[in-house]
Design an enzyme around this catalytic site. Structure first.
Site, PDB file in Angstrom:
ATOM      1  N   GLU A  14     -11.089 -14.794  -6.596  1.00 13.77           N
ATOM      2  CA  GLU A  14      -9.781 -14.366  -6.100  1.00 13.77           C
ATOM      3  C   GLU A  14      -9.790 -14.226  -4.579  1.00 13.77           C
ATOM      4  OE1 GLU A  14      -6.854 -10.510  -6.855  1.00 13.77           O
ATOM      5  OE2 GLU A  14      -9.032 -10.318  -7.060  1.00 13.77           O
ATOM      6  N   ASP A  71      -1.729  -5.657  -1.730  1.00 17.10           N
ATOM      7  CA  ASP A  71      -2.035  -4.345  -2.294  1.00 17.10           C
ATOM      8  C   ASP A  71      -3.551  -4.248  -2.523  1.00 17.10           C
ATOM      9  OD1 ASP A  71      -1.469  -6.434  -4.112  1.00 17.10           O
ATOM     10  OD2 ASP A  71      -0.919  -5.058  -5.712  1.00 17.10           O
TER      11      ASP A  71
END
Length: 522
Positions: A476, A292
């Protein structure tokens, strides 16, 4: 593993998540008012009193002249701080020493029950990603576990698996994360792979966790018996003309995501009611994919609102379900249930053949997703195409073509890029992600491509080390095309911590000690 106390806690958390709260005018006003830059901030805050009482007080006070919404929120909710807010990097440590030292920082102890929190309490300690992600995340945890196992943290890895077994046992599935606003969707089903990683050939581990793998499988297959015709999905499942079972990512709601309410409302603001519900469902399903967001899901080029996740049978998801079917067959084999074993082996075999034949894009010579409505391969090349190599579904010839495409088109200065399309979405170029590097490397090693696997590892770790040296942080995601820039895109700022990046880095470092001995020099 499953205690009556922790079970009752889970039931209470579910009860204190009434739909009338997340759909209330109060909730909507807070999320749309931009009191908090990040919509997730508010849903993670702990109410000081019950949500029902807060809604009551809001209705009583909202029309008063001196009413201030922001003050009201801070009066009745406790702010939750970042996991590593007070952590200071020890610059004398190298990156790998830093990662080992981060496990205690990113580890939550077994949860204490809070009657009004959105957190679903877990009975064992667990590692969270970091930054804004203060809860366990499903598919993240498999890659985090690789680092724990490489670092000798076997007991903590087992605790992670026990927590997911607990969620399957109490909820019937593993939600996106242990928050009550994630109860309408799951994520890529890596639980079986976690069990496999923990087992290391010990059949007793599969005997212990096999019932939970089967229960999770049934969640993904819910509605199968109600399917009336091929390629007409119900929930997350569909069938083909020959009865092969396939799956898609799915969310049981068609409303704006609670944790990204404002972003979803703004995306669909110019659409009619039916179109809005369609967009919300597809956006939620994309969140269930873990990707996403990405142009992988777009029907129209550069159009985020054209996201059509539920019209796609994803190659990665169906490889995971193939593995789950095979693992369930092995479990029944351990139970001496030969009939059930044959049933699940047949399911796995049919899915295997469909993936190898129908998810293979002959023109691109690469595995791609399958468009359900068109009954043909997608033309979009993404890193999801490495999953058939990871699970040894690909033929040797297919694997060689995938290898060539990876090295020619996907491999950049800092590792493998997620897609070949540049957008503002974080699961597109120029970003690279640790879990996809790991799946690709393992897939290549399965087919003997050691030189290529080593090259990817070295580029990725070099980038990790470079960013760590400059920032003192593990990220991340990373910009793998321009090593001078950090990653970007997405709904929120790049997060540091970071669970799966840490796990893959330690795992890759350990792999490098074993790969060189069998490499033939070019």
């Amino acid at each position: 593993m499953i205690t009556s106390f922790s079970l009752s806690c889970t039931q209470e958390v579910k009860k204190d998540a009434p739909q009338n709260y997340y759909q209330s005018e109060f909730f909507k006003e807070v999320q749309m008012s931009m009191i908090f830059k990040d919509s997730k901030t508010f849903v993670d805050m702990k109410p000081k009193i019950s949500k029902a009482k807060i809604l009551q007080f809001y209705e009583e006070q909202r029309h008063k002249k001196d009413f201030d919404l922001e003050s009201f929120v801070h009066n009745y909710f406790l702010m939750t701080k970042s996991i590593q807010k007070d952590f200071i990097t020890d610059t004398t440590k190298n990156m790998y020493e830093h990662i080992s030292g981060m496990w205690p920082v990113l580890t939550r102890h077994a949860d204490k029950y809070h009657p009004f929190s959105s957190r679903i309490p877990l009975p064992e300690p667990y590692v969270v990603p970091g930054g804004r992600f203060r809860e366990i995340y499903y598919w993240d945890s498999y890659f985090t576990m690789q680092g724990l196992l490489a670092d000798g943290q076997t007991e903590l890895a087992k605790d992670m698996v026990d927590n997911f077994a607990f969620l399957v046992d109490t909820l019937g599935f593993v939600p996106n994360g242990n928050r009550n606003y994630y109860l309408s969707r799951s994520q890529p089903p890596f639980f079986g792979l976690m069990v496999h990683a923990l087992a290391k050939g010990d059949s007793n581990v599969l005997k212990r966790y096999g019932p939970y793998i089967l229960k999770e499988y049934n969640y993904w297959m819910k509605g199968t018996d109600d399917i009336s015709s091929p390629f007409k999905p119900i929930n997350a499942v569909l069938t083909t003309n020959n009865g092969t079972l396939l799956n898609r990512y799915w969310d049981y709601k068609n409303t704006p995501r609670e944790e990204s309410y404002r972003e979803d409302v703004e995306l669909a603001e110019n659409l009619d009611k039916n179109q809005k519900e369609k967009v919300y469902r597809n956006i939620r399903a994309a969140a269930a994919s873990g990707w996403d967001f990405s142009s992988r899901w777009y029907q129209k080029e550069n159009d985020f609102s054209s996201t059509a996740t539920i019209d796609i049978a994803p190659v990665d998801l169906n490889c995971l379900l193939f593995f789950m079917e095979h693992q369930i067959a092995n479990y029944f084999g351990e139970q001496k249930d030969t009939i059930s074993k044959r049933i699940y082996l047949k399911k796995a075999l049919k899915r295997n053949e469909f993936i190898r034949n129908n998810f293979w894009n002959k023109e691109a010579e690469f595995f791609t997703d399958y468009i359900i409505s068109e009954q043909q391969c997608s033309h979009k090349l993404t890193m999801a195409g490495v999953y058939p190599l990871f699970f040894r579904i690909a033929t040797k010839e297919q694997a060689e073509h995938v290898k060539d495409r990876l090295m020619q088109d996907f491999l950049k200065a800092g590792g493998l890029v997620t897609t070949l399309t540049h957008t503002e979405q974080q699961w597109d170029a120029p970003n690279g992600w640790a879990p996809l590097q790991y799946m690709a490397v393992r897939g290549l090693l399965n087919y003997g491509y050691r030189d290529e696997a080593k090259e990817i590892i070295e580029k990725w770790l070099s980038l990790n080390e470079r960013v760590y040296a400059n920032t003192g942080k593990m990220m991340e995601k990373y910009n793998v095309e321009n090593l001078e820039l950090l990653s970007g895109g997405g709904e929120y700022e790049t997060q540091d911590g970071f669970g799966w990046t840490n796990g893959v880095a330690l795992s890759f470092k350990k792999m490098l000690d074993t790969i060189p001995s069998s490499i033939k020099k070019r």
